[in-house]
Design an enzyme around this catalytic site. Structure first.
Site, PDB file in Angstrom:
ATOM      1  N   CYS A 381     -22.452  14.246  -1.532  1.00 19.68           N
ATOM      2  CA  CYS A 381     -21.196  13.986  -0.834  1.00 19.68           C
ATOM      3  C   CYS A 381     -21.452  13.569   0.616  1.00 19.68           C
ATOM      4  CB  CYS A 381     -20.269  15.195  -0.945  1.00 19.68           C
ATOM      5  SG  CYS A 381     -18.546  14.709  -0.776  1.00 19.68           S
ATOM      6  N   HIS A 507     -19.915  16.173  -6.566  1.00 23.62           N
ATOM      7  CA  HIS A 507     -20.578  17.481  -6.413  1.00 23.62           C
ATOM      8  C   HIS A 507     -21.172  17.952  -7.741  1.00 23.62           C
ATOM      9  CE1 HIS A 507     -19.350  18.458  -2.287  1.00 23.62           C
ATOM     10  NE2 HIS A 507     -18.293  17.708  -2.559  1.00 23.62           N
ATOM     11  N   GLU A 509     -23.305  20.119  -8.254  1.00 23.93           N
ATOM     12  CA  GLU A 509     -23.607  21.565  -8.251  1.00 23.93           C
ATOM     13  C   GLU A 509     -22.533  22.400  -8.941  1.00 23.93           C
ATOM     14  OE1 GLU A 509     -22.694  19.790  -5.648  1.00 23.93           O
ATOM     15  OE2 GLU A 509     -21.643  20.955  -4.106  1.00 23.93           O
TER      16      GLU A 509
HETATM   17  N1  GLN Z   1     -16.494  14.912   5.089  1.00 25.86           N
HETATM   18  C1  GLN Z   1     -16.791  13.989   4.054  1.00 25.86           C
HETATM   19  C2  GLN Z   1     -15.531  13.403   3.430  1.00 25.86           C
HETATM   20  O1  GLN Z   1     -14.464  13.928   3.586  1.00 25.86           O
HETATM   21  C3  GLN Z   1     -17.658  14.616   2.992  1.00 25.86           C
HETATM   22  C4  GLN Z   1     -16.961  15.680   2.191  1.00 25.86           C
HETATM   23  C5  GLN Z   1     -17.905  16.565   1.423  1.00 25.86           C
HETATM   24  O2  GLN Z   1     -19.109  16.558   1.666  1.00 25.86           O
HETATM   25  N2  GLN Z   1     -17.383  17.355   0.525  1.00 25.86           N
HETATM   26  O3  GLN Z   1     -15.601  12.398   2.756  1.00 25.86           O
END
Ligand code: GLN
Length: 544
Positions: A381, A507, A509
């Protein structure tokens, strides 16, 4: 008709109610029963999505996009219980719903009160999970017995047994039996007091699970049984586990918990089959090697902020019969000391998700170090967004390239706000959330890991790869390895001429299990092991 188990906690918080609830779920599932799990949290936030992970731990995301408490991660890792919006409620949500009903005039002018309106609403969410296909609904009540906030929940679960019959409900209370060094003995009084709190509200626990550092002598168990009004066999010891949380179900079985529940709820259950789980613990206890992974985060000192990441690395380690030693690196330390000092010696670098600009430059430098040194790199992410900014700056030569989250005036906004996000002002529950399909480039490393060209993974973000720069990235050696929405959204990037460099916008995970490591985590740890092997081979050659 479903039976209900309620798991409460006493004496102190952080006793591991989530793990215990998940373990109970797992044991019942493995006795052939179908279970559903649910957590009720007494805080007033509507969901944990807007809460600081440093205080509250990671925000766990479900397929349907619900942002939940991290305990639901344990539920998914230990069981097959289908988790949805109905699996996590907070006081905030309960009140919101009651107040909305009041505004619609549904209470016909009556005075709206905690009892019966709030408690009825809580009982309603307990009923939501019960159906013909579900043998047991397990509901964990957050907080500690005696807290002001948890009172309406305790009252609701008390009434619930009155409504559906006590024979269909089971109350499990988790307490602490502390060891006092000065006295040289375990103390049962806090447990007695905490059970006293429950009995005051009218709940007599059926089973006590006692967290303890040391084995509880029979005399102390007898004392607890007598003072807390439970049979001796219902005083179950849960000793601290040094090695792993995955040992908890085994120790509960050794202390007879599954049999006791089956008996007390009069369930028709199979015999227990734990062979694969025992095999897992065996591999955990007897690793063939150790491999080290640096996790570069903002909250490195806080264990729970990256809970699912650490668990997924452990699962991958178990699959490779290796112990994964995790180095928790604060990205701000990389800014101060440089990546060589902080990251040399690690076999892999992982940059996890995050928000806000603190430590961003350190994360970008960590990616650059892994890219240049050929160290296996896994970006998740925000980790993908850092990898894209790093590649733009140092490979393509786009000076000061950045995400507009961190620099709105960057000359090269290689990461920018998703179109769907541009007009949103509310913070709660408004990101791109939940399961989304992704098409994989058949020649990619990701496709090799997943062994398929089509995947579904969970998202939680507002920013995305800026397609205006796509050609420049591709012509400079970055592979767009996965896309969604008919190729419009970039979900995975890779650097093919690197030993293992994969960054994903989702994600992974949240979908790894101890019995089935996530393919990308397994691939990443596998490649870290290869790097370690080739490094030690080189060291041997130099010695010869
Ligand atoms: N801050 C980034 C976004 O909003 C990444 C979000 C995250 O890592 N969950 O896109």
């Amino acid at each position: 008709m479903s039976k209900h188990i309620f798991v409460t906690g006493g004496v102190v918080s952080s006793l591991g109610k989530g793990l215990t609830s998940a373990s109970v779920g797992m044991l019942l599932e493995r006795r052939g029963l179908s279970v559903k799990l649910q957590k009720l949290d007494p805080y007033i936030n509507v969901d944990p999505g807007t809460m600081n992970p440093y205080q509250h731990g990671e925000v766990y995301v479900l397929d349907d996009g619900t942002e939940t408490d991290l305990d639901l991660g344990h539920y998914e890792r230990f069981t097959h219980s289908p988790l949805t919006r109905d699996s996590n409620y907070t006081t905030g949500q309960i009140y919101l719903s009651v107040i909305e009903k009041e505004r619609r005039g549904e209470f016909l002018g009556k005075t709206v009160q905690v009892i019966p309106h709030i408690t009825n609403e809580i009982k309603g969410v307990l009923h939501k999970l019960a159906d013909d296909e579900t043998d047991v609904v397990i509901t964990e009540i957050g907080g500690t017995a005696g807290d002001i906030e948890s009172q309406p929940f305790m009252e609701a679960i008390r009434q619930f047994a009155l409504d559906i019959g006590k024979e269909n409900c089971l109350y499990i209370h988790l307490t602490l039996v502390p060891y006092l060094k000065a006295a040289g003995e375990l103390k049962t009084k806090p447990t007695q007091h905490s059970v006293g709190q429950l009995r005051q509200i009218g709940i007599q626990p059926d089973i006590l699970i006692c967290r303890t550092e040391k084995t509880i002598p029979l005399d102390d168990r007898k004392k607890i049984a007598l003072f807390c009004n439970v049979p001796l066999d219902a005083v179950i010891e849960e000793k601290d586990k040094e090695l792993s949380i995955y040992e908890v179900p085994l120790s509960l079985v050794e202390n007879g918990l599954d049999e006791l529940i089956v008996k007390k709820l009069n369930l028709k259950a199979d015999t227990l089959d734990l062979d694969d789980w025992r095999d897992l613990i065996h591999r955990l206890r007897n690793p063939v090697r150790e491999v080290s992974i640096a996790v570069v985060g903002k909250y490195a000192e806080h264990l729970d902020a990256y809970k699912s990441i650490y668990e997924s690395l452990d699962h991958a380690g178990m699959q490779h019969e290796s112990r994964v030693r995790i180095g928790k690196i604060r990205s701000e330390d990389i800014e101060k000391q440089g990546p060589e000092r902080t990251l040399s010696g690690y076999d892999g670098v992982l940059v996890p998700g995050g928000f806000g600009d603190r430590g961003i430059e350190g994360k970008i430098r960590a990616v650059g170090f892994a890219r240049e040194q050929g160290i296996p790199f896994f970006g998740i992410c925000l980790g993908l967004q850092c990898a894209v900014a790093e590649f733009a700056r140092n490979v393509i030569g786009l000076d000061h390239a950045n995400s507009t989250e961190f620099n709105e005036d960057t000359p090269h906004p290689v990461i920018c706000l998703l179109d769907a996000q541009r007009k949103i002002v509310d913070k709660g529950g408004t990101m791109r959330l939940g399961a989304q399909p992704t098409d994989l480039q058949p020649s990619s490393l990701a496709a090799k890991c997943y062994q398929t060209n089509f995947i579904t993974e969970r998202h939680r973000h507002r920013y995305e790869f800026n397609n205006a720069y796509r050609d420049q990235f591709e012509s400079n050696g970055m592979l767009i390895a996965g896309t969604s929405d008919e190729g419009k959204l970039v979900e995975i990037v890779e650097i093919p001429n690197h030993p293992w460099f994969v960054a994903v916008q989702f994600h992974p995970e949240f979908k790894s299990k101890p019995t089935a490591a996530h393919p990308l985590f397994a691939g990443f740890v596998g490649s870290a092991i290869e790097r370690q092997d080739s490094r030690s081979q080189r060291a041997q050659e130099i010695q010869v």
